[in-house]
Design a protein around this motif. Structure first.
Motif, PDB file in Angstrom:
ATOM      1  N   GLN A   4       2.571  11.594   2.325  1.00  0.00           N
ATOM      2  CA  GLN A   4       3.590  10.287   2.249  1.00  0.00           C
ATOM      3  C   GLN A   4       2.955   9.006   1.773  1.00  0.00           C
ATOM      4  N   ARG A   5       1.755   8.885   2.537  1.00  0.00           N
ATOM      5  CA  ARG A   5       0.757   7.843   2.698  1.00  0.00           C
ATOM      6  C   ARG A   5      -0.155   7.797   1.531  1.00  0.00           C
ATOM      7  N   TYR A   6      -0.749   8.779   1.273  1.00  0.00           N
ATOM      8  CA  TYR A   6      -1.615   9.363   0.251  1.00  0.00           C
ATOM      9  C   TYR A   6      -1.224   8.708  -1.129  1.00  0.00           C
ATOM     10  N   ALA A   7       0.190   9.344  -1.376  1.00  0.00           N
ATOM     11  CA  ALA A   7       0.659   8.763  -2.831  1.00  0.00           C
ATOM     12  C   ALA A   7       0.672   7.356  -3.148  1.00  0.00           C
ATOM     13  N   LEU A   8       1.153   6.700  -1.832  1.00  0.00           N
ATOM     14  CA  LEU A   8       1.133   5.196  -1.908  1.00  0.00           C
ATOM     15  C   LEU A   8      -0.127   4.513  -1.944  1.00  0.00           C
ATOM     16  N   GLY A  35       2.037   7.794  -8.815  1.00  0.00           N
ATOM     17  CA  GLY A  35       1.271   8.496  -9.846  1.00  0.00           C
ATOM     18  C   GLY A  35       0.789   7.594 -11.055  1.00  0.00           C
ATOM     19  N   SER A  36       0.259   8.143 -12.036  1.00  0.00           N
ATOM     20  CA  SER A  36      -0.500   7.282 -13.061  1.00  0.00           C
ATOM     21  C   SER A  36       0.540   6.429 -13.739  1.00  0.00           C
ATOM     22  N   THR A  37       1.831   6.751 -14.006  1.00  0.00           N
ATOM     23  CA  THR A  37       2.531   5.832 -14.648  1.00  0.00           C
ATOM     24  C   THR A  37       2.814   4.603 -13.833  1.00  0.00           C
ATOM     25  N   PHE A  66      -2.675   5.639  -2.688  1.00  0.00           N
ATOM     26  CA  PHE A  66      -3.833   6.035  -3.986  1.00  0.00           C
ATOM     27  C   PHE A  66      -3.277   5.240  -5.182  1.00  0.00           C
ATOM     28  N   ARG A  67      -2.013   4.786  -5.300  1.00  0.00           N
ATOM     29  CA  ARG A  67      -1.307   3.794  -6.499  1.00  0.00           C
ATOM     30  C   ARG A  67      -2.001   2.651  -6.241  1.00  0.00           C
ATOM     31  N   ASP A  68      -1.953   1.927  -4.909  1.00  0.00           N
ATOM     32  CA  ASP A  68      -2.183   0.728  -4.651  1.00  0.00           C
ATOM     33  C   ASP A  68      -3.732   0.485  -4.799  1.00  0.00           C
ATOM     34  N   TYR A  69      -4.708   1.269  -4.366  1.00  0.00           N
ATOM     35  CA  TYR A  69      -5.859   1.426  -4.628  1.00  0.00           C
ATOM     36  C   TYR A  69      -6.216   1.243  -6.032  1.00  0.00           C
ATOM     37  N   LEU A  70      -5.757   2.056  -6.785  1.00  0.00           N
ATOM     38  CA  LEU A  70      -5.979   1.977  -8.128  1.00  0.00           C
ATOM     39  C   LEU A  70      -5.258   0.788  -8.887  1.00  0.00           C
ATOM     40  N   ARG A  71      -4.324   0.314  -8.368  1.00  0.00           N
ATOM     41  CA  ARG A  71      -3.844  -0.920  -9.105  1.00  0.00           C
ATOM     42  C   ARG A  71      -4.746  -2.295  -8.493  1.00  0.00           C
ATOM     43  N   SER A  72      -5.533  -2.271  -7.477  1.00  0.00           N
ATOM     44  CA  SER A  72      -6.460  -3.173  -7.193  1.00  0.00           C
ATOM     45  C   SER A  72      -8.008  -2.952  -7.528  1.00  0.00           C
ATOM     46  N   GLY A 108      -1.868   0.047 -17.101  1.00  0.00           N
ATOM     47  CA  GLY A 108      -3.020  -0.089 -18.074  1.00  0.00           C
ATOM     48  C   GLY A 108      -3.739   1.649 -17.969  1.00  0.00           C
ATOM     49  N   LEU A 109      -3.092   2.566 -17.103  1.00  0.00           N
ATOM     50  CA  LEU A 109      -3.735   3.822 -16.800  1.00  0.00           C
ATOM     51  C   LEU A 109      -2.815   4.736 -17.858  1.00  0.00           C
ATOM     52  N   PRO A 110      -3.964   5.759 -18.192  1.00  0.00           N
ATOM     53  CA  PRO A 110      -2.996   6.664 -19.326  1.00  0.00           C
ATOM     54  C   PRO A 110      -2.554   7.590 -18.498  1.00  0.00           C
ATOM     55  N   ALA A 111      -1.538   8.400 -18.860  1.00  0.00           N
ATOM     56  CA  ALA A 111      -0.931   9.508 -18.011  1.00  0.00           C
ATOM     57  C   ALA A 111      -0.191  10.167 -18.919  1.00  0.00           C
TER      58      ALA A 111
END
Length: 188
Positions: free
Chosen positions: A124-128, A39-41, A130-136, A45-48
């Motif tokens: 399960q894959r989606y959550a991980l 998730g966003s937290t 999504f997070r890693d893509y936004l981090r990158s 740098g992502l507001p949440a």
């Protein structure tokens, strides 16, 4: 009407996750294959909303309720209305890919949504991913943060309406994330 509060990023969110994950690991032991900050937290740098989203991965669907029982014994609250995630266009339509359980923190503790999902399932894959893509992709994360800030100003009857509004936007981020995962050999 419920007000949604999206706050500025807090650099202590990762440490808060680690502390909470340690406590969850003590409760679940080997039942939890992995515990991830999602998730966003989990995106610098992502507001949440100031609620930690965590994912416990279990080996089999039959273990979902075992996790709920153990967490409930420690005063975590089961949310029976959240037994599945929304199906994502282009991903498996089979209902089993979207089954989950959700428990939330005991009263008067740090706010946590603990999502329990089965290893290898689409959700399960989606959550991980999504997070890693936004981090990158910090520019994508920044645009998503702006969407969240604006969406939070809309009147909602309940928090579920806010989540329903975000779902297709998250899917628009997730679909190119799949291509990125293939191109970069993302391992999750």
């Amino acid at each position: 009407m419920n007000a949604i509060s999206v706050v500025r990023p807090d650099e202590t969110w990762p440490a808060q996750f680690e502390k909470t994950a340690q406590a969850v690991r003590v409760i679940l032991g080997e039942l939890a294959q992995r515990i991830d900050h999602i998730g966003s937290t989990s995106v610098p740098g992502l507001p949440a909303k100031d609620i930690l989203d965590m994912q416990v991965t279990v080996a089999a669907e039959s273990e979902l309720d075992d996790v709920v029982e153990r967490m409930a014994a420690e005063n975590w609250d089961f949310r029976p209305g959240a037994k599945r995630d929304h199906p994502v266009p282009g991903l498996p339509a089979d209902e089993h890919h979207w089954i989950k359980r959700l428990v939330v923190e005991p009263m008067y503790r740090r706010r946590v949504n603990l999502h329990i999902r089965v290893a290898g399932r689409a959700n399960q894959r989606y959550a991980l991913l999504f997070r890693d893509y936004l981090r990158s992709h910090p520019d994508t994360a920044q645009a998503y943060g702006e969407f969240k800030r604006r969406a939070a100003t809309l009147p909602f009857d309940n928090i579920g309406d806010y989540a329903d509004l975000k779902d297709p936007v998250c899917d628009l981020i997730y679909l190119p994330a799949e291509e990125w995962a293939t191109r970069t050999n993302w391992a999750g």
